[in-house]
Scaffold this motif. Structure first.
Motif, PDB file in Angstrom:
ATOM      1  N   LYS A 163      -3.301  72.175  50.046  1.00  0.00           N
ATOM      2  CA  LYS A 163      -3.871  71.127  49.221  1.00  0.00           C
ATOM      3  C   LYS A 163      -4.782  70.236  50.043  1.00  0.00           C
ATOM      4  N   SER A 164      -5.651  69.533  49.326  1.00  0.00           N
ATOM      5  CA  SER A 164      -6.654  68.716  49.988  1.00  0.00           C
ATOM      6  C   SER A 164      -6.061  67.414  50.508  1.00  0.00           C
ATOM      7  N   HIS A 165      -6.711  66.838  51.502  1.00  0.00           N
ATOM      8  CA  HIS A 165      -6.282  65.523  51.988  1.00  0.00           C
ATOM      9  C   HIS A 165      -6.897  64.423  51.143  1.00  0.00           C
ATOM     10  N   ARG A 166      -7.904  64.778  50.303  1.00  0.00           N
ATOM     11  CA  ARG A 166      -8.558  63.691  49.585  1.00  0.00           C
ATOM     12  C   ARG A 166      -8.441  63.755  48.067  1.00  0.00           C
ATOM     13  N   THR A 167      -7.883  64.837  47.544  1.00  0.00           N
ATOM     14  CA  THR A 167      -7.662  64.863  46.106  1.00  0.00           C
ATOM     15  C   THR A 167      -6.384  65.620  45.788  1.00  0.00           C
ATOM     16  N   ASN A 173     -16.324  68.689  53.579  1.00  0.00           N
ATOM     17  CA  ASN A 173     -15.845  69.859  52.843  1.00  0.00           C
ATOM     18  C   ASN A 173     -15.293  70.926  53.800  1.00  0.00           C
ATOM     19  N   LEU A 174     -15.973  71.124  54.914  1.00  0.00           N
ATOM     20  CA  LEU A 174     -15.501  72.116  55.891  1.00  0.00           C
ATOM     21  C   LEU A 174     -14.180  71.696  56.532  1.00  0.00           C
ATOM     22  N   MET A 175     -14.086  70.425  56.882  1.00  0.00           N
ATOM     23  CA  MET A 175     -12.832  69.899  57.450  1.00  0.00           C
ATOM     24  C   MET A 175     -11.706  70.082  56.436  1.00  0.00           C
ATOM     25  N   GLU A 176     -12.040  69.759  55.220  1.00  0.00           N
ATOM     26  CA  GLU A 176     -11.062  69.873  54.137  1.00  0.00           C
ATOM     27  C   GLU A 176     -10.604  71.322  53.988  1.00  0.00           C
ATOM     28  N   ALA A 177     -11.537  72.273  54.150  1.00  0.00           N
ATOM     29  CA  ALA A 177     -11.184  73.696  54.007  1.00  0.00           C
ATOM     30  C   ALA A 177     -10.109  74.075  55.038  1.00  0.00           C
ATOM     31  N   ILE A 178     -10.263  73.571  56.258  1.00  0.00           N
ATOM     32  CA  ILE A 178      -9.263  73.871  57.301  1.00  0.00           C
ATOM     33  C   ILE A 178      -7.930  73.215  56.943  1.00  0.00           C
TER      34      ILE A 178
END
Ligand code: ATP
Ligand code: MG
Length: 372
Positions: free
Chosen positions: A50-54, A38-43
């Motif tokens: 936008k997210s890398h996973r959704t 989640n933290l990686m995604e926030a960056i």
């Protein structure tokens, strides 16, 4: 460039959290499902909105909340500036220097990020769609105008496909509108193709020697672009437009018959060869990993070349997936020049001594337990 600080509000499993980062290596440790990705995604979201996973922005909002906010302080080109992305039921807002940017292409590129997660180890074997996404994201952050042309292309493609379906079902028979859409599709598609070919040319220049280094000179990597028309990075834009135009002319009846657009950048692919053999077909798992790693390292160098500064590197769960040789190759390359974030459930799988000086964050259930 580096991120000095990030704060999140009602984002994923975080209520509120602020973290100050080291400008070199940051390690995020926590058990499964505590909030590392989640933290990686926030960056990542701060860079790309936008997210890398959704593809569903709503998933980023904490379950019991109606908005999510991610803020970051970035240091780039000798100055600091804030970035902010807010998600609510109404949609999203992205702010650069406190000012809302209405167009994505005005925001993206402010922060450059390269993400390397286990799914990228699959870049070679994965679907063509994943490889297209890879090049699209990379070109987009180097040349934001690319995002504009790609967005236009996708919009026109959708309309054209709908029209082709109607023509297929003979809901209409007049092809005047099809001609108009084809021309618009070519206008943006040619730019997309041209920029992809140019990007690939530069990526190759980095990836080939890097791959050579990781494989100790034993394996030579080559990368081909597989497109619907036969052009190269030296072909000028007018020529690409002409080639597409006559190609779409020749397949028009077939497209109507099939009810969909059969050519264009949305169907193109990348092919990787090691010692002239297709890695996708013949490569061992190790060869595929080396190829993926070479591409990611090449990307980092290419961003430095084009932007003038190294991007931020996010290594989510990937370091422990690489053997000691590949790990140290990766860490030696980035050492001292790239701000890096590493997630792991334990430091045991990580051998390299660089991590000794790293800033360590212990994450538990969406909270910071300790840092050192
Ligand atoms: P792993 O080591 O398994 O990869 P992780 O620390 O990377 O774990 P994350 O992917 O960051 O874990 O997810 C942490 C938690 O966040 C999960 O338990 C998930 O259920 C929760 N979560 C995801 N989305 C939301 C949301 N919108 N609201 C609240 N919690 C969420
Ligand atoms: Mg994770």
């Amino acid at each position: 460039m580096y991120i000095k600080e990030i704060s999140v509000e009602n984002y994923r499993n975080y209520d509120e959290l602020s973290l100050q980062f080291d400008n070199q290596i940051n390690v995020i440790i926590g058990e499964n499902a505590q909030g590392k990705t989640n933290l990686m995604e926030a960056i990542y979201v701060l860079a790309f909105t936008k997210s890398h996973r959704t593809a569903k922005d709503k998933e980023l909002i904490k379950w019991d909340s109606n908005y999510a906010k991610i803020k970051g302080d970035v240091f780039k080109r000798n100055r600091s500036f804030p970035l902010e992305v807010i998600f609510s039921q109404k949609g999203k807002k992205a702010k650069f220097n406190h000012i809302e940017q209405k167009r994505l292409s005005d925001y993206i590129g402010a922060l450059n990020v390269v993400m390397f997660a286990p799914e990228h180890l699959n870049l070679v074997k994965g679907s063509p769609q994943e490889r297209r996404k890879f090049i699209d994201m990379e070109i987009g952050q180097i040349q934001p105008v690319y995002i504009y042309h790609l967005g236009q292309y996708q919009k026109i493609l959708k309309q054209r496909n709908a029209l082709l379906k109607d023509l297929q079902r003979q809901k209409q028979t007049d092809r005047t509108m099809l001609k108009v859409l084809t021309e618009q599709l070519i206008e943006h598609g040619s730019i997309v193709l041209k920029k992809r070919l140019q990007f690939l040319q530069k990526l190759r220049e980095w990836a080939t020697p890097i791959h050579d280094g990781i494989s100790r000179g034993l394996e030579a990597l080559t990368i081909d672009y597989e497109g619907s028309i036969n052009v190269s990075e030296d072909t000028d834009l007018e020529r690409i437009i002409e080639t597409y135009t006559s190609y779409y002319d020749s397949i028009e009846d077939r497209e109507v018959e099939r009810g969909t657009t059969l050519a264009g950048p949305h169907r193109d692919d990348l092919i990787f060869y090691v010692n002239n053999r297709n890695v996708q077909t013949y490569g061992s798992q190790g060869q595929q990993r080396t190829t993926a790693l070479s591409l990611k390292l090449a990307e980092i160098e290419l961003i430095d070349q084009e932007v003038g500064e190294y991007p931020i590197l996010l290594l989510d769960d990937v370091l422990s997936e690489l053997d000691a040789h590949r790990q140290s190759h990766l860490l030696n390359t980035i050492q001292g020049k790239v701000q890096t974030f590493v997630t792991t459930t334990s430091v045991d799988g990580i051998h390299h001594e660089t991590l000794k000086d790293a800033q360590i964050f212990n994450i538990h259930n969406g909270q910071l337990l300790s840092e050192r």
